[in-house]
Design a protein around this motif. Structure first.
Motif, short mmCIF file in Angstrom:
data_model
loop_
_atom_site.label_atom_id
_atom_site.label_comp_id
_atom_site.label_asym_id
_atom_site.label_seq_id
_atom_site.Cartn_x
_atom_site.Cartn_y
_atom_site.Cartn_z
N PRO A 244 0.39 -1.19 -0.11
CA PRO A 244 -0.33 -0.31 0.76
C PRO A 244 0.44 0.93 0.02
CG PRO A 244 -0.13 -1.05 2.05
CD PRO A 244 0.73 -1.68 0.75
N ARG A 245 0.54 2.62 -0.95
CA ARG A 245 1.17 3.82 -0.91
C ARG A 245 0.18 4.14 0.56
NH1 ARG A 245 3.96 4.81 -4.60
NH2 ARG A 245 3.91 6.63 -4.55
N VAL A 246 1.34 5.06 0.96
CA VAL A 246 1.45 6.20 2.00
C VAL A 246 1.88 7.78 1.81
CG1 VAL A 246 1.10 4.70 3.81
CG2 VAL A 246 3.32 5.39 2.88
N LEU A 247 1.20 8.86 2.26
CA LEU A 247 1.72 9.51 2.47
C LEU A 247 2.95 9.63 3.82
CD1 LEU A 247 -0.99 11.93 1.12
CD2 LEU A 247 0.43 11.09 -0.34
N VAL A 248 4.08 10.48 3.97
CA VAL A 248 4.96 10.48 4.68
C VAL A 248 4.72 12.04 5.09
CG1 VAL A 248 7.60 9.90 5.72
CG2 VAL A 248 5.94 8.85 4.60
N VAL A 249 4.17 12.29 6.20
CA VAL A 249 4.91 13.69 6.80
C VAL A 249 6.04 14.19 7.03
CG1 VAL A 249 3.12 15.86 7.41
CG2 VAL A 249 1.94 14.31 6.28
N LEU A 250 6.73 14.77 6.55
CA LEU A 250 8.21 15.36 7.64
C LEU A 250 7.81 16.25 8.61
CD1 LEU A 250 10.79 15.02 4.38
CD2 LEU A 250 10.14 13.69 5.75
N PRO A 251 9.22 16.61 9.77
CA PRO A 251 8.22 17.60 10.77
C PRO A 251 8.64 18.67 10.17
CG PRO A 251 9.78 16.09 11.04
CD PRO A 251 9.81 15.36 10.09
N ASP A 252 8.49 19.48 9.24
CA ASP A 252 8.95 20.52 8.26
C ASP A 252 7.82 20.55 7.80
OD1 ASP A 252 9.64 19.14 6.40
OD2 ASP A 252 11.41 20.56 5.79
N GLY A 253 6.78 20.50 7.35
CA GLY A 253 5.41 19.90 6.48
C GLY A 253 5.43 19.25 5.23
N GLN A 254 6.47 18.49 4.70
CA GLN A 254 7.17 17.92 3.24
C GLN A 254 6.56 16.75 3.43
OE1 GLN A 254 10.72 18.54 1.65
NE2 GLN A 254 11.28 19.18 2.98
N VAL A 255 5.28 17.00 2.72
CA VAL A 255 4.90 15.74 2.39
C VAL A 255 5.54 14.43 1.05
CG1 VAL A 255 2.73 14.02 1.88
CG2 VAL A 255 2.83 16.25 2.79
N LEU A 256 6.15 13.85 1.45
CA LEU A 256 6.23 12.68 0.34
C LEU A 256 5.95 11.46 0.73
CD1 LEU A 256 9.73 12.68 2.05
CD2 LEU A 256 9.64 14.12 0.10
N ASN A 257 5.29 10.99 -0.77
CA ASN A 257 4.97 9.69 -1.40
C ASN A 257 5.71 8.12 -0.84
OD1 ASN A 257 2.74 10.61 -3.35
ND2 ASN A 257 4.99 11.06 -4.70
N GLY A 258 4.94 7.37 -0.61
CA GLY A 258 5.82 6.03 0.21
C GLY A 258 5.16 4.69 0.19
N ILE A 259 5.94 4.06 0.17
CA ILE A 259 4.95 2.52 0.31
C ILE A 259 5.15 2.03 1.82
CG2 ILE A 259 5.58 0.23 -0.49
CD1 ILE A 259 6.43 1.90 -3.71
N GLN B 217 7.66 1.42 9.00
CA GLN B 217 8.99 0.60 7.80
C GLN B 217 8.22 1.26 6.09
OE1 GLN B 217 10.63 -3.27 7.25
NE2 GLN B 217 12.09 -2.53 6.12
N THR B 218 8.84 2.72 5.81
CA THR B 218 8.21 3.27 4.67
C THR B 218 9.53 2.95 3.55
OG1 THR B 218 8.78 4.94 5.82
CG2 THR B 218 6.39 4.17 5.28
N THR B 219 9.26 2.97 2.70
CA THR B 219 10.42 3.52 1.44
C THR B 219 9.59 5.24 0.49
OG1 THR B 219 10.56 1.40 1.10
CG2 THR B 219 10.47 3.36 -1.35
N VAL B 220 10.40 5.58 0.44
CA VAL B 220 9.70 7.05 0.22
C VAL B 220 11.01 7.67 -0.93
CG1 VAL B 220 9.31 7.88 2.31
CG2 VAL B 220 11.70 8.31 1.44
N ASP B 221 10.09 8.63 -1.82
CA ASP B 221 11.04 9.38 -3.08
C ASP B 221 11.24 10.82 -2.29
OD1 ASP B 221 9.52 7.10 -4.36
OD2 ASP B 221 8.33 7.94 -5.09
#
Length: 124
Positions: free
Chosen positions: A8-23, A38-42
């Motif tokens: 499944p794909r997820v959205l990873v929100v970093l502490p500075d607010g950036q949103v990254l695509n992840g698995i 445990q995710t993989t992010v672009d």
């Protein structure tokens, strides 16, 4: 999850607010009850440093000419809603973030984090 099912794909929100695509690759709960995913992010290549001695010659590589969508950041500080544009929209301006994942593009619109551009009318 079987080998035939995509992770499944997820959205990873970093502490500075950036949103990254992840698995999502896995999850665990530690003894204190905190969940860890445990995710993989672009992320941009400029944020990655090679490890000496590792062979990167067999890493799959894709060259992408354009993104299907662009997210225009809110125009004023404190404004919470951006504008989603098609990748070829001529009115997109300001700070633009490329969006390549249709699930993420739909999520921006569905959750009210962005409105659809009235000129190009993106339909992810």
């Amino acid at each position: 999850m079987s080998d035939a099912e995509p992770e499944p794909r997820v959205l990873v929100v970093l502490p500075d607010g950036q949103v990254l695509n992840g698995i999502l690759r896995g999850r665990r709960r530690d003894p204190e009850g905190t969940w860890w995913y445990q995710t993989t992010v672009d992320i941009p290549a400029t944020s990655v440093q090679p490890v000496p001695g590792q062979d990167y010659s067999r890493v799959p590589t894709v060259v992408q000419d354009t993104y299907p969508w662009q997210l225009e950041a809110p125009g004023t500080p404190g404004e919470a809603v951006g504008v989603l544009h098609r990748g070829d929209c001529t009115v997109a301006g300001g700070r633009l973030v490329p969006v390549s994942d249709p699930v993420q593009a739909r999520l921006f619109l569905r959750e009210g984090w962005a409105t659809a551009c009235e000129t190009c009318r993106p339909d992810p």
